[in-house]
Enzyme design. Structure first.
Site, PDB file in Angstrom:
ATOM      1  N   HIS A   1     -13.479  -9.462  -1.391  1.00  0.00           N
ATOM      2  CA  HIS A   1     -12.448 -10.288  -0.772  1.00  0.00           C
ATOM      3  C   HIS A   1     -13.056 -11.232   0.268  1.00  0.00           C
ATOM      4  O   HIS A   1     -13.082 -12.428   0.052  1.00  0.00           O
ATOM      5  CB  HIS A   1     -11.311  -9.467  -0.164  1.00  0.00           C
ATOM      6  CG  HIS A   1     -10.649  -8.544  -1.128  1.00  0.00           C
ATOM      7  ND1 HIS A   1     -10.090  -8.992  -2.306  1.00  0.00           N
ATOM      8  CD2 HIS A   1     -10.464  -7.190  -1.118  1.00  0.00           C
ATOM      9  CE1 HIS A   1      -9.579  -7.960  -2.968  1.00  0.00           C
ATOM     10  NE2 HIS A   1      -9.804  -6.858  -2.282  1.00  0.00           N
TER      11      HIS A   1
ATOM     12  N   ARG B   1       0.824  -1.208   0.000  1.00  0.00           N
ATOM     13  CA  ARG B   1       0.000   0.000   0.000  1.00  0.00           C
ATOM     14  C   ARG B   1       0.859   1.259   0.000  1.00  0.00           C
ATOM     15  O   ARG B   1       0.474   2.271  -0.617  1.00  0.00           O
ATOM     16  CB  ARG B   1      -0.945  -0.012   1.213  1.00  0.00           C
ATOM     17  CG  ARG B   1      -2.003   1.069   1.155  1.00  0.00           C
ATOM     18  CD  ARG B   1      -3.019   0.927   2.268  1.00  0.00           C
ATOM     19  NE  ARG B   1      -2.463   1.268   3.573  1.00  0.00           N
ATOM     20  CZ  ARG B   1      -3.208   1.576   4.638  1.00  0.00           C
ATOM     21  NH1 ARG B   1      -4.529   1.564   4.557  1.00  0.00           N
ATOM     22  NH2 ARG B   1      -2.649   1.859   5.788  1.00  0.00           N
TER      23      ARG B   1
ATOM     24  N   ASP C   1      -9.176  -6.410  -9.662  1.00  0.00           N
ATOM     25  CA  ASP C   1      -8.653  -5.623  -8.546  1.00  0.00           C
ATOM     26  C   ASP C   1      -7.461  -4.757  -8.939  1.00  0.00           C
ATOM     27  O   ASP C   1      -7.620  -3.753  -9.609  1.00  0.00           O
ATOM     28  CB  ASP C   1      -8.325  -6.553  -7.382  1.00  0.00           C
ATOM     29  CG  ASP C   1      -8.142  -5.814  -6.058  1.00  0.00           C
ATOM     30  OD1 ASP C   1      -8.202  -4.567  -6.049  1.00  0.00           O
ATOM     31  OD2 ASP C   1      -7.948  -6.466  -5.032  1.00  0.00           O
TER      32      ASP C   1
END
Length: 456
Positions: free
Chosen positions: A272, A85, A323
């Site tokens: 998810h 991230r 995704d």
């Protein structure tokens, strides 16, 4: 007939009732009006090969296609979703609206070439690089719509509400400044997104509270009231740390908390949902909501393995998405989903429920139904009322030689993958021929210029 009426002739096609030959499909305004097996080809445009309904892609962040491969260097310790991230935050800090449109168009083009014909774009990159809204607050949403118009991708646009940096209303960090809205500004962003989507044929707008980390119970309830109808998507229980943090905040696991406090039903997609206990599996399945699985990304990030067989045994519905777009291939997502179950449970053909059932057919059929439900659009079937979204496989491909019926799907999912795709039709328009998008050269050239500047 009206000028917008087409007649297509499918030599060999998968219909809701099974495989059929010599199928005449009448299309009006992009939607299927009638389907007639064992028909004459007279007056029809011939679609050669083996024709499947186009697969919906129920979860994507198209801008992340531009950072594919940039997070594959080992760090000092503990690489995980959370270190990935940080790479993502550094990448998006450079993006302009023009960059976002260029990358989104390239990703959508690859999706079409890879067997996806409709997309739910979970869109959370809203603001300028300093975190300030653009003069048109939905500028970035407009760029996603422009990319869909350019490529022909069917679109469900999901503007994301993102207000906090952690459970319990923690303030967002600097890397999240381009995502953040309060409820009032998000309402304006939602209206701007609707205006952008209105420029497309048959587009849909829903809503996406980003995650339980990014909202409070109060703001979740407020934004849900802004969209009383249409799709609702949310990231939930993707990583074990998320589960631990939710337990520390609320005393409940994420999916259990969501089911206790939100009106989860068939219009929801829980993206998810990787880490579920047995009670969460049962309760989630009973809501009719869709599990939004992204197996290639979940493997890339090291998230974990979804409770596939148990969820199906409980009657659950699922679809697949690309995704982070690190690899874009509709059959590849289905193969990775089954293979993840095999590795975790040391068995084979785990997502085919009955003896003698084709695993490829089971995976493809369930992903069609669940994906269409999650997108809130009439797609995913060669049937009256649905969009004419078709993927034609090359019947002359060596790996399909001598195969018929569901064995074709087994080979497509587990052997040939996207290499078998010849033609792709969306809303009755042929966008891909011989495996290449009609505007590939122009879209790729623009993408290369964009990425060369960003990476330099």
């Amino acid at each position: 007939m009206a000028e917008s009426t087409q007649r297509l002739f499918l030599e060999h096609a998968l219909l809701p009732g099974g495989w059929a030959r010599n199928v005449a499909v009448e299309v009006e305004g992009g939607a299927i009006r009638s389907v007639t097996p064992d028909a004459s080809p007279d007056g029809c445009e011939r679609i050669p090969g083996i024709v499947l309904p186009g697969l919906p892609n129920l979860h994507s962040h198209t801008f992340q296609r531009g950072m594919a491969g940039l997070a594959e260097t080992r760090g000092p310790s503990g690489d995980s979703f959370w270190t990935w991230r940080q790479v993502m935050y550094r990448f998006l800090a450079h993006l302009t609206p023009e960059d976002v449109e260029s990358i989104a168009a390239f990703a959508m083009m690859e999706m079409l070439e890879g067997g996806f014909t409709s997309l739910a774009e979970f869109h959370y990159l809203h603001h300028d690089r300093d975190g300030r809204p653009y003069a048109e607050i939905g500028e970035m949403a407009g760029r996603i719509a422009a990319a869909a118009a350019l490529t022909g991708m069917g679109l469900t646009l999901l503007p994301v509400f993102y207000a906090n940096g952690g459970f319990g209303g923690v303030s967002p960090n600097e890397g999240q400044r381009r995502f953040v809205c309060d409820v009032e500004s998000f309402g304006r962003l939602l209206e701007s997104s609707r205006r952008a989507a209105a420029t497309l044929d048959d587009a849909k707008v829903g809503i996406a509270p980003h995650s339980l980390r990014a909202v409070t119970p109060e703001t979740l309830a407020e934004v849900l009231r802004l969209v009383p109808e249409g799709p609702v998507h949310i990231h939930v229980a993707e990583q074990t740390k998320e589960v631990e943090d939710c337990l520390a905040w609320s005393g409940r696991r994420p999916v259990a908390w969501l089911l206790d406090h939100a009106p989860v039903d068939r219009r929801w997609c829980l993206v998810h949902a990787t880490h579920l206990d047995a009670d969460e599996v049962r309760r989630f399945a009973s809501t009719g909501a869709v599990a939004g699985l992204c197996p290639l990304t979940e493997a890339n990030l090291g998230d974990g393995t979804f409770s596939g067989p148990a969820f199906l045994d409980a009657g659950g519905a699922f679809g697949v998405g690309s995704d982070s777009n690190v690899e874009i291939a509709a059959p590849g997502e289905l193969k990775q989903l089954e293979y993840s179950q095999r590795l975790a449970r040391r068995g084979r053909n785990l997502l085919a429920e009955r003896e003698g059932e084709s695993t490829g057919r089971s995976l493809y059929g369930r992903a069609l139904t669940g994906g269409a439900q999650a997108l809130g659009r009439r797609v995913g079937a060669i049937a009256p009322g649905c969009r004419a979204d078709l993927v034609a496989l090359d019947a002359a491909h060596p790996d399909l030689a001598g195969l018929s019926g569901d064995r074709i799907l087994d080979a497509y999912v587990f052997v040939t993958g996207r290499a078998a795709i010849d033609r792709v039709v969306v809303g009755g328009r042929t966008l891909v021929e011989r495996g290449r998008h009609r505007d590939r050269d122009a879209i790729a050239t623009r993408y290369v210029r964009t990425m060369a500047r960003i990476r330099s």
